[in-house]
Design a protein around this motif. Structure first.
Motif, PDB file in Angstrom:
ATOM      1  N   GLU A 129     146.001  42.930  20.671  1.00  0.00           N
ATOM      2  CA  GLU A 129     146.441  43.541  21.934  1.00  0.00           C
ATOM      3  C   GLU A 129     147.922  43.857  21.828  1.00  0.00           C
ATOM      4  O   GLU A 129     148.703  43.091  21.261  1.00  0.00           O
ATOM      5  CB  GLU A 129     146.182  42.576  23.086  1.00  0.00           C
ATOM      6  N   SER A 158     147.958  60.733  24.002  1.00  0.00           N
ATOM      7  CA  SER A 158     148.845  59.956  24.866  1.00  0.00           C
ATOM      8  C   SER A 158     149.845  60.873  25.554  1.00  0.00           C
ATOM      9  O   SER A 158     150.030  62.040  25.182  1.00  0.00           O
ATOM     10  CB  SER A 158     149.590  58.897  24.054  1.00  0.00           C
ATOM     11  N   SER A 185     149.447  54.707  25.511  1.00  0.00           N
ATOM     12  CA  SER A 185     148.001  54.484  25.387  1.00  0.00           C
ATOM     13  C   SER A 185     147.304  55.815  25.160  1.00  0.00           C
ATOM     14  O   SER A 185     147.630  56.834  25.777  1.00  0.00           O
ATOM     15  CB  SER A 185     147.454  53.813  26.648  1.00  0.00           C
ATOM     16  N   GLN A 207     142.168  54.261  18.717  1.00  0.00           N
ATOM     17  CA  GLN A 207     142.418  54.026  20.144  1.00  0.00           C
ATOM     18  C   GLN A 207     143.510  52.974  20.307  1.00  0.00           C
ATOM     19  O   GLN A 207     143.358  51.838  19.866  1.00  0.00           O
ATOM     20  CB  GLN A 207     141.137  53.551  20.842  1.00  0.00           C
ATOM     21  N   ARG A 209     145.718  50.865  23.066  1.00  0.00           N
ATOM     22  CA  ARG A 209     145.828  50.465  24.467  1.00  0.00           C
ATOM     23  C   ARG A 209     147.038  49.556  24.611  1.00  0.00           C
ATOM     24  O   ARG A 209     147.155  48.565  23.903  1.00  0.00           O
ATOM     25  CB  ARG A 209     144.571  49.727  24.942  1.00  0.00           C
ATOM     26  N   THR A 211     149.001  47.057  27.104  1.00  0.00           N
ATOM     27  CA  THR A 211     148.882  46.254  28.322  1.00  0.00           C
ATOM     28  C   THR A 211     150.231  46.196  29.021  1.00  0.00           C
ATOM     29  O   THR A 211     151.250  45.929  28.376  1.00  0.00           O
ATOM     30  CB  THR A 211     148.414  44.829  27.978  1.00  0.00           C
TER      31      THR A 211
END
Length: 554
Positions: A129, A158, A185, A207, A209, A211
């Motif tokens: 993450e 993005s 992202s 991909q 991502r 947070t």
């Protein structure tokens, strides 16, 4: 005639020249079309040349590659198409069959060849993450790239599109995103180019991502108390623990600054043997990205002493309204200055001293009391908790007064005052007459503890009292003392006939023999008693009289 013919020939030649010049300035242009956009891996591509959709042409084909000048690859070719397997710049022209007349050259056509190498987008750090604020990069890796000097192309969905500049280099294998935010992202693709006309296919989408919030570790202790020379384990818990390194901090008090005790540890668990307030945080990345600080965990260390709770006065029963002192006692240690902690039923006040006084104790103060002592210089170095002492508060008790016998002439009566339920520490106070009167003194009243000798008539009370200031029970019941005379009472009959008949009238008298005091008969003076005028034959009447004084409990 000759001049006329010359003029006609001149005009013909001029028209011919003008006509030829007009045709030369309007040569047709060739056009190149390709069967596909690029040459597939191990495949070919067909190029087709046409000249304004007219017939009677043959075709010349030319190419230029990055390392070569213009090269003719086919000349006077009857077929208007060729098959190629190399990338480059291609163009064509038409020529009239069996003639030296050429069309204009076509516009150049850029043809790319797809290489067999595959490209992949990978994250610089293979973290599960990504959090906002981290410095990250994505990298384009080429399968079987060998020593080839590649150039790279990037595209993404993005909000931060790749642009050429000082912060990003989209022609390099590494695409530096800088400080990540949620706007990074999206999906990312790359491909590698060996030269201007040969490249890999676009990679599969990667991909990413991001947070928005930093993670916060949770600090867990397997025990919050260190006993003797023991230790406790602390665990800094954050998701995907192997991706982090850890910093550990300790405070000696709530107001002191945190001191780092372990730095950049790879293990998420440490063992400690000192008291204090602990917390941790995670870190990772080349420029060091930190998590939020964890929660605080307080670790206490038990010294060898054990505290104890004492009640003063130490009575088995405490009554509502009394004053009592609760004290925390620690074995003497002149080197230690203590601060105290209590657990008690009434939490309105939390004392920090070794004792506190309950001036007017009530039922809400009933319950279990225990304490421990803390070293003032090391607030988390403490004694063991004391054993529990239970305080029971009962309602204010009442005294009970009793007498042992009647009051003889010239004698005394023993009075006994008791407090129930039974408990120690009582002194007894005696009263005669009104309750509000002053307690009796030894001068006119002989008392010994809860017993007293009464030699005077009157109404008596008592009550118990203990403590300083004195706490009193309720007043007892009252006892009335009356003196008893010993004269003998006798019943006489008038007239004193030996036989009595139905219908006669007789008088019964109660007479006191050798009377020295005024007696009382049921509280009245002696009186005549008249027998009924009708009496049953054979009925025996028994009459008793007495003049008495004595003890009466009101």
């Amino acid at each position: 005639m000759g001049h006329s013919l010359l003029g006609v020939l001149s005009l013909f030649l001029l028209n011919t020249l003008l006509s030829c010049g007009h045709t030369e300035s309007h040569k047709p242009r060739a056009t190149v079309r390709a069967s596909r956009t690029s040459i597939p891996v191990a495949g070919t591509l067909t190029l087709t040349c046409s000249v304004e959709e007219s017939a009677g042409w043959s075709y010349d084909w030319f190419t230029r590659s990055p390392d070569h000048d213009e090269t003719a690859i086919a000349t006077n070719r009857v077929l208007n198409s060729i098959s190629i397997s190399h990338g480059g710049i291609y163009w064509c022209r038409g020529r009239r069959t069996n003639s030296d007349f050429f069309s204009e050259k076509s516009h150049v056509h850029h043809i790319e060849k797809t290489l067999s190498n595959r490209s992949f987008v990978v994250l610089q750090h293979n973290w599960t993450e990504i959090f906002s604020g981290e410095t990250i990069s994505v990298r384009c890796e080429i399968q079987g790239g060998g020593d080839t000097q590649w150039d790279y192309e990037w595209r993404t969905t993005s909000s931060h599109q790749p642009v050429t500049g000082t912060n990003t280099a989209p022609t390099h294998s590494e695409y530096r995103l800088g400080t990540a935010s949620v706007f990074h992202s999206g999906e990312y693709w790359c491909k590698a180019r060996a030269d201007l006309y040969s490249s890999t296919e676009w990679s599969d989408a990667f991909q990413l991502r991001v947070t928005p919030n930093k993670p916060r570790p949770r600090l867990i202790a397997d025990n919050t108390t260190i006993t003797g020379k023991g230790s406790v384990a602390l665990i800094c818990s954050v998701d995907n623990a192997a991706e982090w390194r850890y910093d550990w901090f300790r405070r000696t008090s709530a107001s002191s600054a945190a001191q780092i005790i372990r730095y950049n540890e790879t293990d998420d668990e440490i063992s400690i043997s000192e008291e204090g307030i602990y917390n941790c945080r995670g870190r990772r990345g080349d420029t060091t990205f930190f998590t939020e600080d964890s929660n605080l965990v307080t670790i206490e260390k038990r010294v060898s002493h054990k505290a104890s709770v004492a009640l003063q006065p130490n009575w088995s029963l405490i009554f509502s309204g009394e004053m009592i002192t609760v004290r925390c006692e620690v074995p003497a240690d002149v080197l230690t200055e203590w601060e105290y902690e209590w657990t008690k039923p009434n939490s309105n006040t939390v004392p920090t001293h070794n004792e506190y006084r309950i001036v007017n104790v009530s039922s809400s103060d009933s319950g279990n009391y225990r304490c421990l002592a803390k070293d003032k210089k090391k607030l988390y170095s403490t004694t063991e908790w004391s054993n529990v002492v239970t305080l029971t508060v009962s309602e204010r008790p009442a005294a009970n007064l009793s007498a042992d016998r009647a009051f003889p002439v010239g004698g005394s009566v023993l009075l006994t005052c008791s407090v129930g339920p039974s408990s120690p520490g009582w002194n007894y106070y005696w009263y005669r007459g009104e309750k509000t009167s002053e307690p009796l003194t030894d001068e006119d009243f002989k008392s010994n503890g809860q017993s007293a000798s009464a030699s005077h008539e009157g109404q008596y009370w008592c009550r118990g009292g203990r403590g300083d200031p004195v706490y009193y029970t309720e007043y007892s019941n009252s006892v009335s003392i009356h003196e008893t005379v010993h004269n003998r009472a006798a019943v006489t009959l008038q007239p004193n006939w030996p036989n009595r008949y139905r219908g006669e009238t007789v008088t019964l008298r109660c007479e006191i023999q050798e009377e020295t005091l005024s007696g009382s008969m049921n509280g009245q003076q002696p009186a005549h008693i008249h027998l009924p005028t009708q009496m049953n034959s054979g009925l025996v009447w028994g009459h008793i009289c007495a003049a008495v004084t004595g003890v009466r409990a009101d």
